[in-house]
Motif scaffolding. Sequence first.
Motif, PDB file in Angstrom:
ATOM      1  N   HIS A 266       0.810  -1.221   0.000  1.00 59.69           N
ATOM      2  CA  HIS A 266       0.000   0.000   0.000  1.00 59.69           C
ATOM      3  C   HIS A 266       0.845   1.273   0.000  1.00 59.69           C
ATOM      4  O   HIS A 266       0.342   2.328  -0.325  1.00 59.69           O
ATOM      5  CB  HIS A 266      -1.036   0.003   1.136  1.00 59.69           C
ATOM      6  CG  HIS A 266      -0.498   0.356   2.481  1.00 59.69           C
ATOM      7  ND1 HIS A 266       0.461  -0.390   3.121  1.00 59.69           N
ATOM      8  CD2 HIS A 266      -0.803   1.367   3.315  1.00 59.69           C
ATOM      9  CE1 HIS A 266       0.715   0.166   4.296  1.00 59.69           C
ATOM     10  NE2 HIS A 266      -0.032   1.226   4.431  1.00 59.69           N
ATOM     11  N   GLU A 298     -13.132  -0.576  -3.518  1.00 56.97           N
ATOM     12  CA  GLU A 298     -13.109   0.735  -2.866  1.00 56.97           C
ATOM     13  C   GLU A 298     -12.011   0.784  -1.783  1.00 56.97           C
ATOM     14  O   GLU A 298     -11.255   1.746  -1.691  1.00 56.97           O
ATOM     15  CB  GLU A 298     -14.492   1.023  -2.269  1.00 56.97           C
ATOM     16  CG  GLU A 298     -14.571   2.212  -1.325  1.00 56.97           C
ATOM     17  CD  GLU A 298     -14.145   3.541  -1.946  1.00 56.97           C
ATOM     18  OE1 GLU A 298     -14.093   3.646  -3.188  1.00 56.97           O
ATOM     19  OE2 GLU A 298     -13.845   4.473  -1.161  1.00 56.97           O
ATOM     20  N   ASP A 299     -11.921  -0.277  -1.010  1.00 58.64           N
ATOM     21  CA  ASP A 299     -10.963  -0.300   0.088  1.00 58.64           C
ATOM     22  C   ASP A 299      -9.521  -0.346  -0.418  1.00 58.64           C
ATOM     23  O   ASP A 299      -8.645   0.350   0.098  1.00 58.64           O
ATOM     24  CB  ASP A 299     -11.258  -1.516   0.978  1.00 58.64           C
ATOM     25  CG  ASP A 299     -10.428  -1.506   2.241  1.00 58.64           C
ATOM     26  OD1 ASP A 299     -10.549  -0.550   3.022  1.00 58.64           O
ATOM     27  OD2 ASP A 299      -9.621  -2.445   2.426  1.00 58.64           O
ATOM     28  N   ARG A 301      -8.487   0.762  -3.294  1.00 59.19           N
ATOM     29  CA  ARG A 301      -8.203   2.070  -3.906  1.00 59.19           C
ATOM     30  C   ARG A 301      -7.868   3.117  -2.851  1.00 59.19           C
ATOM     31  O   ARG A 301      -6.898   3.860  -2.981  1.00 59.19           O
ATOM     32  CB  ARG A 301      -9.406   2.524  -4.743  1.00 59.19           C
ATOM     33  CG  ARG A 301      -9.485   1.835  -6.093  1.00 59.19           C
ATOM     34  CD  ARG A 301     -10.740   2.210  -6.831  1.00 59.19           C
ATOM     35  NE  ARG A 301     -10.638   1.895  -8.263  1.00 59.19           N
ATOM     36  CZ  ARG A 301     -11.656   1.941  -9.110  1.00 59.19           C
ATOM     37  NH1 ARG A 301     -12.862   2.281  -8.681  1.00 59.19           N
ATOM     38  NH2 ARG A 301     -11.480   1.661 -10.380  1.00 59.19           N
ATOM     39  N   GLN A 302      -8.688   3.160  -1.816  1.00 57.80           N
ATOM     40  CA  GLN A 302      -8.458   4.164  -0.774  1.00 57.80           C
ATOM     41  C   GLN A 302      -7.132   3.903  -0.054  1.00 57.80           C
ATOM     42  O   GLN A 302      -6.342   4.815   0.188  1.00 57.80           O
ATOM     43  CB  GLN A 302      -9.623   4.125   0.227  1.00 57.80           C
ATOM     44  CG  GLN A 302      -9.547   5.209   1.299  1.00 57.80           C
ATOM     45  CD  GLN A 302      -9.887   6.583   0.751  1.00 57.80           C
ATOM     46  OE1 GLN A 302     -11.001   6.802   0.294  1.00 57.80           O
ATOM     47  NE2 GLN A 302      -8.932   7.506   0.784  1.00 57.80           N
ATOM     48  N   THR A 303      -6.888   2.645   0.286  1.00 54.08           N
ATOM     49  CA  THR A 303      -5.693   2.318   1.071  1.00 54.08           C
ATOM     50  C   THR A 303      -4.409   2.548   0.263  1.00 54.08           C
ATOM     51  O   THR A 303      -3.423   3.077   0.788  1.00 54.08           O
ATOM     52  CB  THR A 303      -5.759   0.842   1.542  1.00 54.08           C
ATOM     53  OG1 THR A 303      -7.016   0.638   2.202  1.00 54.08           O
ATOM     54  CG2 THR A 303      -4.640   0.520   2.504  1.00 54.08           C
ATOM     55  N   HIS A 305      -4.072   4.603  -2.250  1.00 55.06           N
ATOM     56  CA  HIS A 305      -3.945   6.045  -2.463  1.00 55.06           C
ATOM     57  C   HIS A 305      -3.344   6.711  -1.221  1.00 55.06           C
ATOM     58  O   HIS A 305      -2.374   7.460  -1.311  1.00 55.06           O
ATOM     59  CB  HIS A 305      -5.330   6.619  -2.775  1.00 55.06           C
ATOM     60  CG  HIS A 305      -5.360   8.097  -2.982  1.00 55.06           C
ATOM     61  ND1 HIS A 305      -4.836   8.695  -4.113  1.00 55.06           N
ATOM     62  CD2 HIS A 305      -5.843   9.101  -2.207  1.00 55.06           C
ATOM     63  CE1 HIS A 305      -4.996  10.010  -4.014  1.00 55.06           C
ATOM     64  NE2 HIS A 305      -5.604  10.284  -2.880  1.00 55.06           N
ATOM     65  N   ASP A 306      -3.889   6.400  -0.077  1.00 56.58           N
ATOM     66  CA  ASP A 306      -3.400   6.998   1.171  1.00 56.58           C
ATOM     67  C   ASP A 306      -1.963   6.570   1.460  1.00 56.58           C
ATOM     68  O   ASP A 306      -1.130   7.389   1.838  1.00 56.58           O
ATOM     69  CB  ASP A 306      -4.285   6.577   2.353  1.00 56.58           C
ATOM     70  CG  ASP A 306      -5.689   7.180   2.263  1.00 56.58           C
ATOM     71  OD1 ASP A 306      -5.885   8.100   1.436  1.00 56.58           O
ATOM     72  OD2 ASP A 306      -6.574   6.719   3.013  1.00 56.58           O
ATOM     73  N   ARG A 314      -6.449   7.748  -6.810  1.00 58.34           N
ATOM     74  CA  ARG A 314      -7.561   7.377  -5.935  1.00 58.34           C
ATOM     75  C   ARG A 314      -8.468   6.363  -6.645  1.00 58.34           C
ATOM     76  O   ARG A 314      -8.939   5.416  -6.052  1.00 58.34           O
ATOM     77  CB  ARG A 314      -8.339   8.649  -5.549  1.00 58.34           C
ATOM     78  CG  ARG A 314      -9.623   8.412  -4.791  1.00 58.34           C
ATOM     79  CD  ARG A 314      -9.374   7.857  -3.394  1.00 58.34           C
ATOM     80  NE  ARG A 314     -10.642   7.677  -2.697  1.00 58.34           N
ATOM     81  CZ  ARG A 314     -11.433   6.609  -2.850  1.00 58.34           C
ATOM     82  NH1 ARG A 314     -11.075   5.636  -3.651  1.00 58.34           N
ATOM     83  NH2 ARG A 314     -12.556   6.520  -2.200  1.00 58.34           N
TER      84      ARG A 314
END
Length: 421
Positions: A266, A298-299, A301-303, A305-306, A314
Amino acid sequence: MVAPGFVFGLVLPLLLRADASADVGFRFASYIDNYMVLQKEPAGAVIWGYGVSGATVTVTLCQDQETIMKKVTSVKAHSNSWMVVLDPVKPGGPYEVMAQQILGRKNFTLRIHDVLFGDVWLCSGQSNMQMTVSQIFNATSELSNTAAYQSVRILSVSLTQAQQELEDLAKVDLQWSKPTLENLGHGNFTYMSALCWLFGRYLHDTLRYPVGLISSSWAGTPIEAWSSERSLKACGVPRQGFMPSDLETGPSEYSVLWNAMIHPFHNMTLKGVIWYQGESNVNFNRDLYNCTFPALIEDWRQTFHDGSQGQTERFFPFGFVQEKQEFHASVESAGAPMRPLCSSAADEIVENYCSNSQQTAILRQLPRLEWLLVAFLPQRFSYLHTCLVQPQMMGFPRSVGIKQQTLAMSLTQGCPALSWL
Ligand SMILES: *[C@@H]1O[C@H](CO)[C@@H](O)[C@H](O)[C@H]1NC(C)=O
Ligand SMILES: *[C@@H]1O[C@H](CO)[C@@H](O)[C@H](O)[C@H]1NC(C)=O
Ligand SMILES: *[C@@H]1O[C@H](CO)[C@@H](O)[C@H](O)[C@H]1NC(C)=O
Ligand SMILES: *[C@@H]1O[C@H](CO)[C@@H](O)[C@H](O)[C@H]1NC(C)=O
Ligand SMILES: *[C@@H]1O[C@H](CO)[C@@H](O)[C@H](O)[C@H]1NC(C)=O
C-alpha cells in the motif's frame, strides 16, 4: 554491492516488520530491489525502507554516474521506517537508486541497480490468476519468447497469511527479475502468473515502455481472505464460516491474505490492479458478493492512495475477469458470483448472462471499473479453469490506451492447457 533486499528476497524469509524493534537494520522495503520497475510520471514513485530511529536518510536517483535527484527524510520513531516520494520520471532507464543513512559519524549506503520507470500492475485472485506460463498452451514457445521483453519485470509473492496487516512482505518467491524460461515457468501454480505475464507483455507491446508485474494470488481462496476487516464489516459479512466446497483449497480465513500479500504494497506507487477471483464464493457468502467485491475495490483504492501519499490514483484502474456463465453449465451456479460484475460498457454483449440489473447498477457507480475479459470460447476445457481464448477486451482500452483488438488477439495465445484437472 548487493543490496540487503536482494539477499533477503531470494533465499531467506523476510522477518522484519513495522513493529520490529529499534535495532532494525538499514534496508529498503523487501520489494525495492534490483531490476524493479518504479511507477513513471505523472505519479511520483515511492521509495521506502527501515532504519535507525531519528537517522537522516538521503535517497539519490542516478543514471550513468550522474545524480538526477536527491530526497532527504528521516527515520520515524516507533515504526523505524522512512519514505520519500520521487519527482515524476519519464518512462525508461536503467537507473540506480541509492539510499544513505547518516547517524552521527556512521554512514551506511544501500544501492539497487537496473531500475526502470514504467507502469506497475498488481495481479491478484485465485487459481486462474495463479496459473503459470508453463501451464498454458504452447508453453514451450511462450517461455522462450522473452528476449524482446527484458523491460517487463516480474515479482511473485509467496503464499503467506497474517492475522494483522503487515507493513512489508514476509516472503517473496521470486524477487524482481527479468523474464527467463526458469522464472516464467518455474512450476505449476508457483510463478509466474500466466495471465499477469500475458497482460504485461501486451501492455509492453502496445505502450513500448517498461512494465512491472507483481503477482500475488492463491488458488482456491474466497474474497473474504483478500478483504480487509473494514470492508467485510461494511458488508455485514457474518463471522468466520465454514467453507463447504471441495474447491476451497487455499486459506479461507478472513483478511489473512489482504494482511500478508496485499497490504504490504500500500505504500508503493502503482498504476492499477487486475483481479481474477470468484469461483470460491460460489457456495460461500455468494449473496454478499455484490457488496464484498465493490467494497474490496473501494478499500484497495483508498488504502493504496493513502499509503502512497496520494501518488497511486484514488480511482486507479481495476480490471477483473468476467466469466461467461454458460461456460459453467456443468456446475450450474458456478458463474453466479461473476454475474454481478457487469459494467455499462459491455452491456450489449453480456445481456444474456448479466441478468441482475440491480447488481449491475451497483457496480456501475464505481468509477473506472474495467472489464478485463468478458467472454471465453464456449469449448469446455474445464468448468473451473477457463481457457483464455477469444476474450473480448472491455474497459482497458479506455484506461491504458490499448486497442481492444490488439489485446483480444494477443490473449488468444494464452490458453491454459488444463491437463492437470
Ligand atoms: C556517505 O558515503 C558516501 C559514499 O559511500 C559519500 O558519498 C557521502 O558523502 C557520505 N556522507 C557523509 C555525510 O559522510
Ligand atoms: C504441470 O502441469 C502440466 C500441465 O499443465 C503437466 O504436464 C506437468 O506434469 C505438471 N508438472 C508438475 C511438476 O506437476
Ligand atoms: C445483493 O444480492 C442479494 C441476493 O441476490 C440481494 O438480496 C441484495 O439486495 C443485493 N444487495 C444489493 C446491495 O443490491
Ligand atoms: C505507509 O502508509 C501508511 C498509511 O498512510 C503510513 O501510516 C505508513 O507510515 C507508511 N509507511 C511508511 C514506511 O511511510
Ligand atoms: C500454438 O502454436 C501453434 C503454432 O504456432 C498455433 O497455430 C496455435 O494457434 C497456438 N495455440 C494457441 C492456443 O495459441
